[in-house]
Design an enzyme around this catalytic site. Structure first.
Site, PDB file in Angstrom:
ATOM      1  N   ASP A  89      44.848  27.700  15.168  1.00 56.40           N
ATOM      2  CA  ASP A  89      44.828  28.136  16.697  1.00 56.40           C
ATOM      3  C   ASP A  89      43.959  29.393  16.692  1.00 56.40           C
ATOM      4  OD1 ASP A  89      45.816  28.528  19.205  1.00 56.40           O
ATOM      5  OD2 ASP A  89      47.794  29.258  18.469  1.00 56.40           O
ATOM      6  N   ASN A 117      55.513  29.691  16.756  1.00 51.52           N
ATOM      7  CA  ASN A 117      55.783  31.251  16.983  1.00 51.52           C
ATOM      8  C   ASN A 117      55.341  31.579  18.192  1.00 51.52           C
ATOM      9  OD1 ASN A 117      53.039  31.045  16.149  1.00 51.52           O
ATOM     10  ND2 ASN A 117      53.344  32.787  14.876  1.00 51.52           N
ATOM     11  N   TYR A 152      55.532  32.990  22.293  1.00 50.77           N
ATOM     12  CA  TYR A 152      56.689  33.432  22.997  1.00 50.77           C
ATOM     13  C   TYR A 152      56.268  34.377  24.159  1.00 50.77           C
ATOM     14  CZ  TYR A 152      56.042  37.690  20.255  1.00 50.77           C
ATOM     15  OH  TYR A 152      55.334  38.878  19.689  1.00 50.77           O
ATOM     16  N   ALA A 153      57.070  34.591  25.159  1.00 54.40           N
ATOM     17  CA  ALA A 153      56.979  35.321  26.077  1.00 54.40           C
ATOM     18  C   ALA A 153      58.476  36.362  25.953  1.00 54.40           C
ATOM     19  CB  ALA A 153      56.719  34.830  27.676  1.00 54.40           C
ATOM     20  N   GLU A 154      58.201  37.590  25.708  1.00 50.70           N
ATOM     21  CA  GLU A 154      59.326  38.490  25.765  1.00 50.70           C
ATOM     22  C   GLU A 154      59.117  39.554  26.697  1.00 50.70           C
ATOM     23  OE1 GLU A 154      60.501  38.592  21.010  1.00 50.70           O
ATOM     24  OE2 GLU A 154      59.786  40.296  21.858  1.00 50.70           O
ATOM     25  N   HIS A 181      48.944  41.836  11.905  1.00 46.08           N
ATOM     26  CA  HIS A 181      49.274  41.254  13.144  1.00 46.08           C
ATOM     27  C   HIS A 181      50.504  40.802  13.268  1.00 46.08           C
ATOM     28  CE1 HIS A 181      50.086  37.269  11.076  1.00 46.08           C
ATOM     29  NE2 HIS A 181      49.955  36.638  12.149  1.00 46.08           N
ATOM     30  N   GLY A 182      51.302  41.187  12.434  1.00 48.39           N
ATOM     31  CA  GLY A 182      52.856  40.758  12.664  1.00 48.39           C
ATOM     32  C   GLY A 182      53.786  40.694  11.332  1.00 48.39           C
ATOM     33  N   LYS A 212      61.075  30.912  24.660  1.00 47.14           N
ATOM     34  CA  LYS A 212      60.292  30.244  23.408  1.00 47.14           C
ATOM     35  C   LYS A 212      60.245  28.681  23.906  1.00 47.14           C
ATOM     36  CE  LYS A 212      60.460  31.044  19.280  1.00 47.14           C
ATOM     37  NZ  LYS A 212      58.921  31.644  18.994  1.00 47.14           N
TER      38      LYS A 212
END
Length: 510
Positions: A124, A231, A233-235, A433-434, A509
């Site tokens: 990705d 994984n 998403y928009a939050e 990064h996470g 999601k």
């Protein structure tokens, strides 16, 4: 191809790993065959336990099953031609294709044998995060949280196979691949200042749409402006804690409870196909140029070769696609908020704080052994984190350092950090990064119940909209390391600095 030494016991393997301090570990030469430089990884005690547990499991099954622990992958990257400094693992590291996710490495462009590896970028390409602020407070949003979550879900296409609503033909796609956010700006999907607050200003200039296969373009054409699954998403998030008020104010964050929107997505099927095509070509290039690697997933080509240059130009075009994608979703999120609050995005102060890439390779200048060198830095599952006064970060952040966006897992907090001078010298200006996976997707599906995960999110007061509910188990917090531990390790190790924390109030999601 060299085989790893699979006959050593776990205790023998530990002889090659030395604790430097409370947050970092050295991997000595000889840990895997052909290492040209040492390895380094960052971890606190809980994260260290996960790293060594992974290695112990690998030793107990004598390497059978094809799975490689993160520390072994760090070692294999240290054996690649042209690598300089160290092969570095960040606290969120976990096993990936070729490079571990959370593994960074730099290669000397002046060395004719130095390589580029698609496994060091990931499938990705330019999977990344964008953070948009608002002037809303949590109390403004809570009464209409469900309406707002549904509006976002309705505006942004999500899920596997989702199709975008941004009108585009083949010519538009070629222009977007080469122009990046300049295309979004021209077409009215971005504000002029959005570009200023984006890594590379949203456009990699070496992009060449002719290096993208027809198959990749066919996959990318219908997917622009879509979130995807996994994984991504928009939050809708609320500022939970502010650690550095000076840096936070430079980003327009001045109070707890302030509402932001975080968008996490990448280059969709187009980027995946670019990586797949390049790996096929590079396997042939390795035979032609006599390149040997420890793991065939580390397929690579000389940077200066046709195969290497074609990949870098195609990767840059895929990165531009990802920036256009996140810009399109920013446009849709602005529309959704404006509709719900009966005003304009400008009146809601919906400005981009920053946009960072988590999967990319870029040519940069860094000091190695006291000498300024031009390097190809591979960042896979990691974030550029340049320090204050660096010429490549926006004027707004010259005094604070580059904003670094660290997404949490579904239902857990996210963080914004800033780059530091120590990170510039130790990790090529790179940080985590996470959260990093702790359970494989398959294991998460076997051990978790999706309805329980959804119920727990609802009980926490988080509105959720999911296109594929049964994929939720893969992204549940239990599937990941604790993002707070990861961020704290980076902060205490000095490679980035905590700025503020965000808490989710609504999750969209795929």
């Amino acid at each position: 191809m060299e085989r790893l030494n699979r006959n050593r016991s776990y205790q023998e393997e530990l002889n090659f790993i030395e604790k430097i301090n409370d947050y970092s570990y050295r991997i000595k030469l000889g840990f895997v065959p052909n290492m040209k430089v040492e390895g380094l990884f960052y971890a606190d005690l809980p994260l260290e336990h996960l790293m060594f547990e992974e290695l112990q499991h690998f030793c107990s099954c004598n390497g059978v099953g094809g799975f490689l622990p993160g520390v072994k992958q760090i070692g294999n990257v240290a054996a690649l031609p042209g690598i300089v400094g160290k092969s570095i693992g960040l606290p969120d590291i976990h096993s990936g294709y070729g490079f571990a996710i959370g593994n960074i490495a730099a290669f000397d462009v002046a060395n004719p044998k130095a390589i580029v590896s698609p496994g060091g970028v990931g499938f990705d390409i330019n999977c990344g995060v964008r953070l948009i602020r608002t002037n809303l407070h949590e109390r403004d949003v809570n009464p209409m949280k469900e309406t707002l979550a549904q509006s976002l879900f309705d505006h942004i296409p999500v899920g596997v196979g989702s199709r975008g609503i941004i009108p585009m033909n083949a010519r538009d796609l070629d222009e977007a691949l080469e122009m990046g956010m300049d295309w979004s700006l021209r077409e009215g999907y971005a504000w002029a200042e959005d570009k200023e607050h984006c890594e590379e200003y949203g456009r990699m200039l070496q992009a060449d749409s002719n290096k993208i296969s027809l198959r990749a373009k066919k996959r990318g054409l219908p997917q622009l402006g879509t979130l995807g699954a996994g994984n991504h998403y928009a939050e809708i998030q609320a500022v939970d804690e502010i650690y550095d008020s000076f840096a936070a104010k430079s980003m327009g964050i001045n109070r707890r409870g302030q509402i932001c929107i975080m968008v996490h997505s990448g280059s969709r099927g187009l980027g995946h196909q670019v990586a797949t095509d390049a790996l096929f070509n590079m396997e042939k290039a390795m035979i032609k140029d006599g390149i040997n690697v420890n793991d065939r997933q580390l397929a690579c080509a000389r940077i200066a070769s046709d195969e290497g240059q074609n990949y870098l130009k195609g990767m840059a075009a895929a990165a531009n696609y990802a920036w256009v994608n996140r810009s399109s979703m920013t446009f849709l999120a602005r529309q959704a908020f404006a509709k719900c609050f009966h005003t304009t995005p400008d009146d809601l102060d919906m400005h981009v704080i920053y946009d960072v890439s988590h999967n990319i390779a870029k040519i940069e200048e860094h000091v190695v052994n006291g000498k300024l060198s031009t390097l190809l830095v591979h960042r896979k599952g990691s974030t550029r984190a340049f320090p204050p006064h660096h010429p490549l970060i926006p004027v707004d952040y010259q005094l604070t350092g580059q904003p670094v966006l660290i997404g949490g897992t579904m239902g857990t907090c996210s963080f914004v950090m800033t780059g530091t001078s120590q990170g510039m010298s130790e990790t090529y200006g790179t940080t985590c990064h996470g959260a990093g996976r702790a359970l494989s997707r398959a294991k998460a599906r076997r051990s978790l119940n999706y309805q329980e995960v959804l119920d727990r999110l609802n009980a926490s007061g988080i509105s959720i909209r999911v296109a594929s509910p049964k994929l939720v188990m893969e992204e549940a917090p239990e599937s990941y390391k604790d993002v707070t531990n990861v961020v704290e390790t980076c902060h205490l190790a000095g490679i980035s600095k905590k700025c503020f924390k965000l808490r989710p109030i609504a999750v969209i999601k795929g």
